[in-house]
Design an enzyme around this catalytic site. Sequence first.
Site, PDB file in Angstrom:
ATOM      1  N   ASP A  10       0.873  -1.166   0.000  1.00 24.58           N
ATOM      2  CA  ASP A  10       0.000   0.000   0.000  1.00 24.58           C
ATOM      3  C   ASP A  10       0.921   1.231   0.000  1.00 24.58           C
ATOM      4  O   ASP A  10       2.122   1.118   0.302  1.00 24.58           O
ATOM      5  CB  ASP A  10      -0.861  -0.033   1.269  1.00 24.58           C
ATOM      6  CG  ASP A  10      -1.582   1.273   1.499  1.00 24.58           C
ATOM      7  OD1 ASP A  10      -2.237   1.745   0.561  1.00 24.58           O
ATOM      8  OD2 ASP A  10      -1.480   1.818   2.619  1.00 24.58           O
ATOM      9  N   ASP A  12      -0.209   5.143   0.816  1.00 23.25           N
ATOM     10  CA  ASP A  12      -0.480   6.169   1.832  1.00 23.25           C
ATOM     11  C   ASP A  12      -0.554   5.552   3.226  1.00 23.25           C
ATOM     12  O   ASP A  12      -1.355   4.650   3.468  1.00 23.25           O
ATOM     13  CB  ASP A  12      -1.779   6.899   1.507  1.00 23.25           C
ATOM     14  CG  ASP A  12      -1.652   7.699   0.222  1.00 23.25           C
ATOM     15  OD1 ASP A  12      -0.753   8.548   0.171  1.00 23.25           O
ATOM     16  OD2 ASP A  12      -2.417   7.452  -0.721  1.00 23.25           O
TER      17      ASP A  12
HETATM   18  C1  XBP Z   1      -5.192   6.266   0.865  1.00 22.42           C
HETATM   19  C2  XBP Z   1      -6.285   7.125   0.452  1.00 22.42           C
HETATM   20  C3  XBP Z   1      -6.114   8.149  -0.591  1.00 22.42           C
HETATM   21  C4  XBP Z   1      -5.345   9.404  -0.207  1.00 22.42           C
HETATM   22  C5  XBP Z   1      -5.561  10.484  -1.230  1.00 22.42           C
HETATM   23  O1  XBP Z   1      -5.003   5.266  -0.102  1.00 22.42           O
HETATM   24  O2  XBP Z   1      -7.369   6.980   0.964  1.00 22.42           O
HETATM   25  O3  XBP Z   1      -7.398   8.544  -0.932  1.00 22.42           O
HETATM   26  O4  XBP Z   1      -5.785   9.903   1.029  1.00 22.42           O
HETATM   27  O5  XBP Z   1      -5.378  10.028  -2.507  1.00 22.42           O
HETATM   28  P1  XBP Z   1      -3.910   4.049   0.056  1.00 22.42           P
HETATM   29  P2  XBP Z   1      -5.971  10.747  -3.802  1.00 22.42           P
HETATM   30  O6  XBP Z   1      -3.597   3.900   1.515  1.00 22.42           O
HETATM   31  O7  XBP Z   1      -4.597   2.862  -0.515  1.00 22.42           O
HETATM   32  O8  XBP Z   1      -2.720   4.419  -0.753  1.00 22.42           O
HETATM   33  O9  XBP Z   1      -6.333  12.157  -3.429  1.00 22.42           O
HETATM   34  O10 XBP Z   1      -4.878  10.708  -4.820  1.00 22.42           O
HETATM   35  O11 XBP Z   1      -7.164   9.957  -4.237  1.00 22.42           O
HETATM   36 MG    MG Z   2      -2.977   3.213   3.332  1.00 21.27          MG
END
Ligand code: XBP
Ligand code: MG
Length: 254
Positions: A10, A12
Site C-alpha cells: 500500500d 499512503d
Molecule cells: C489512501 C487514500 C487516498 C489518499 C488520497 O489510499 O485513501 O485517498 O488519502 O489520494 P492508500 P488521492 O492507503 O490505498 O494508498 O487524493 O490521490 O485519491
Molecule cells: Mg494506506
Amino acid sequence: MNRLQALLFDVDGTLADTEGQGHRVAFNRAFREAGLDWNWDEALYRELLAVTGGKERMRHYIERYRPDFTPPTGDLDPFLAELHRRKNAHYADLLAQGEVPLRPGIERLLREAREAGMRLAIATTTSPENVTHLLENTLGAEAVDWFEIIGAGDVVPAKKPAPDIYHYVLERLGLLPEATLALEDSANGVRAAVGAGVPTLVTANDFTLDDDFSGALAVVDQLGEPGRPARRLPEGTPLGVLDLAALEALWAGR
Ligand code: XBP
Ligand code: MG
C-alpha cells in the site's frame, strides 16, 4: 517448497506518512485557492479517511458537512475533478520539498527485497502520479522501476475497501493471493487485501491505531530499524527489525 513470491505495498500511510502533512495539507491549499472556506483539521481528516480516494472523500465531505453547497460551474463531477487535480499539484510540491519522508524500515526492506530477487508491486487508491512523485522524491527516479506493477487510483471501478485493486495487481503478476504478502496501514486496506485472499501485515500509524484490523496476520507499529525495534500491537512486544526473513516466517506461519 512454498516460498513467498511477492510483496504488495500500500502507499499512503504504509510507504510514508502521507496523509497528515501531505494529502490533508494539499486538500486545504486547494480549497483556499478555490475560494472555499473548507478546512480539514487532523480530527476531521481522521474521520474523513474512512472514505478512500480524494474525489470520493471530497464528495462525502460535501454530502455530510456542506449539503447546501453548489459548485460555481453547476456540475459537481468536473468541479471535483479540477479541485482534485489542483490538490495533487500541491501534494507534488510538498513531496518535492521533502515534507513527506518514508516510514522507518521501508527503504531498508525494499533494498533487501530487490537484492534477494523478491517481486514487488503496489496496490493503492491514490493516483498513479502521486505514487511516482513519492518514489522519485524519497528513493530516486529509478525506484519507480523497482515495482513490477503499480496498481493505482481509477484503474479499477471500486477503491479499497473493495478487493479490486488487489485482484488487478495479482492478475498482472500472475500470482495466487496466498503466494504474496500485503503491507497495509488501515482497516480499509486490510479489508481490501484480505478480501482478495492476500495475507496481510499491518504497520499502523497515528491515523489508524484505533482501526479494526481483523483478518490481518499481525499488527506492528512500524517495520523497525537498528536501534528502533518494531513492536507488535497492541501489547508493544519488541520484535526487532522486520527483514525479509522475518516477513517470510510470518507469512509461512499463517
Ligand atoms: C489512501 C487514500 C487516498 C489518499 C488520497 O489510499 O485513501 O485517498 O488519502 O489520494 P492508500 P488521492 O492507503 O490505498 O494508498 O487524493 O490521490 O485519491
Ligand atoms: Mg494506506
